[in-house]
Write a protein that holds these residues in place. Structure first.
Motif, PDB file in Angstrom:
ATOM      1  N   ASN A  19     -36.413  18.891  48.672  1.00 42.09           N
ATOM      2  CA  ASN A  19     -36.004  17.525  48.324  1.00 42.09           C
ATOM      3  C   ASN A  19     -37.156  16.722  47.732  1.00 42.09           C
ATOM      4  O   ASN A  19     -36.963  15.925  46.805  1.00 42.09           O
ATOM      5  N   TYR A  20     -38.350  16.935  48.260  1.00 43.85           N
ATOM      6  CA  TYR A  20     -39.518  16.209  47.768  1.00 43.85           C
ATOM      7  C   TYR A  20     -39.890  16.677  46.358  1.00 43.85           C
ATOM      8  O   TYR A  20     -40.327  15.878  45.523  1.00 43.85           O
ATOM      9  N   ASP A  21     -39.717  17.960  46.094  1.00 42.58           N
ATOM     10  CA  ASP A  21     -40.021  18.491  44.763  1.00 42.58           C
ATOM     11  C   ASP A  21     -39.132  17.866  43.695  1.00 42.58           C
ATOM     12  O   ASP A  21     -39.539  17.721  42.534  1.00 42.58           O
ATOM     13  N   PHE A  22     -37.901  17.491  44.084  1.00 42.35           N
ATOM     14  CA  PHE A  22     -36.963  16.910  43.131  1.00 42.35           C
ATOM     15  C   PHE A  22     -36.861  15.387  43.250  1.00 42.35           C
ATOM     16  O   PHE A  22     -35.970  14.766  42.669  1.00 42.35           O
ATOM     17  N   ASN A  23     -37.781  14.804  44.009  1.00 43.81           N
ATOM     18  CA  ASN A  23     -37.871  13.340  44.107  1.00 43.81           C
ATOM     19  C   ASN A  23     -36.561  12.681  44.554  1.00 43.81           C
ATOM     20  O   ASN A  23     -36.151  11.642  44.032  1.00 43.81           O
ATOM     21  N   VAL A  24     -35.911  13.299  45.551  1.00 45.64           N
ATOM     22  CA  VAL A  24     -34.767  12.659  46.190  1.00 45.64           C
ATOM     23  C   VAL A  24     -35.063  12.362  47.654  1.00 45.64           C
ATOM     24  O   VAL A  24     -34.241  11.745  48.343  1.00 45.64           O
ATOM     25  N   SER A  25     -36.206  12.800  48.144  1.00 46.44           N
ATOM     26  CA  SER A  25     -36.691  12.445  49.482  1.00 46.44           C
ATOM     27  C   SER A  25     -38.151  12.032  49.348  1.00 46.44           C
ATOM     28  O   SER A  25     -38.859  12.497  48.452  1.00 46.44           O
TER      29      SER A  25
END
Length: 252
Positions: free
Chosen positions: A130-136
């Motif tokens: 999620n962090y890699d895709f900037n949604v978390s």
């Protein structure tokens, strides 16, 4: 009758009424612009497919649900409801669909069972996906203002959240390599909300005239309409008997 209801009624009743002949003239004029929009949508779709690719591992819907979250995002819920009914059509058109959330799989299964959803739903708990895709976002990213969302600095209203929603598309070639081809966030997700195509041709349109001016004004989990509850500005729905930390803090 409330002032808001009076305003809605007056707006509809004051609408211009014409003959069928005059209506047909106006409709044909609008049809030309609708055709322009259709051609532009085709062009944008082609440009979207022509974007360069990046190697990656998964193809998913980013569902806004973090660990321990007692609330349910009405926007994410509305979107996956659309996909539930067309999964078989997608699968027979060489398209797979899955949903991912940062919550543990045990918490995901509780929501899945409650909603009766059948699509594949994966947990990214204890991973960086999620962090890699900037949604978390980590608390440090939020506090330092370094959180990114929708390809720019996350808006101020996101500071209270650690998870947001989005959609990502991937392609797997014959050798098994998987490439990231497209991602969209925020209102970009409306592309997958077919209900808006219907509401947009209704006389009252989307009729999102509440405090949030968005689907948070009206959308609810499909099993909670007419059962009360409340929705936060960020779209998270709270059941009538919700005892989450947000309500506990408000009652303190």
């Amino acid at each position: 009758m409330s002032a808001q209801m009076m305003e809605k009624t007056d707006r509809v009743s004051d609408h211009e009424i014409v003959s069928r002949t005059d209506w047909l003239v106006a409709r044909k004029d609008l049809l030309q612009r609708e055709k322009e929009l259709t051609r532009l949508r085709d062009q944008l779709s082609a440009e979207r497919r022509a974007l360069p690719w990046v190697k990656i591992q998964l193809f998913i819907k980013h569902f806004m649900m973090g660990p321990g979250q007692a609330t349910q995002c009405v926007g994410c819920s509305l979107e996956v409801d659309h996909l539930e009914g067309i999964l078989v059509h997608l699968q027979n058109h060489d398209v797979s669909y899955a949903v991912v959330a940062r919550a543990p799989i045990e918490e995901i299964e509780i929501v899945r069972k409650r909603m009766g959803w059948k699509f594949p739903w994966i947990s990214s708990y204890h991973s960086h996906f999620n962090y890699d895709f900037n949604v978390s976002f980590t608390r440090e990213q939020i506090s330092s203002g370094r959180a990114l969302y929708n390809y720019e600095k996350a808006p101020e209203w996101a500071a209270e959240l650690e998870d947001l929603s989005g959609d990502s598309v991937f392609f797997r070639d014959r050798s098994g390599q998987i490439f990231h081809t497209y991602s969209t966030f925020g209102r970009g997700g409306e592309e997958f909300l077919g209900i808006y195509r219907i509401l947009d041709v209704m006389p009252k349109g989307r009729d999102e005239n509440g405090p949030y001016r968005s689907l948070a004004d009206w959308a609810r989990p499909r099993n909670m309409y007419s059962r009360g509850g409340s929705v936060e500005p960020n779209g998270r729905y709270h059941q009538p008997d919700c005892a989450c930390t947000t309500h506990q803090s408000a009652a303190a």
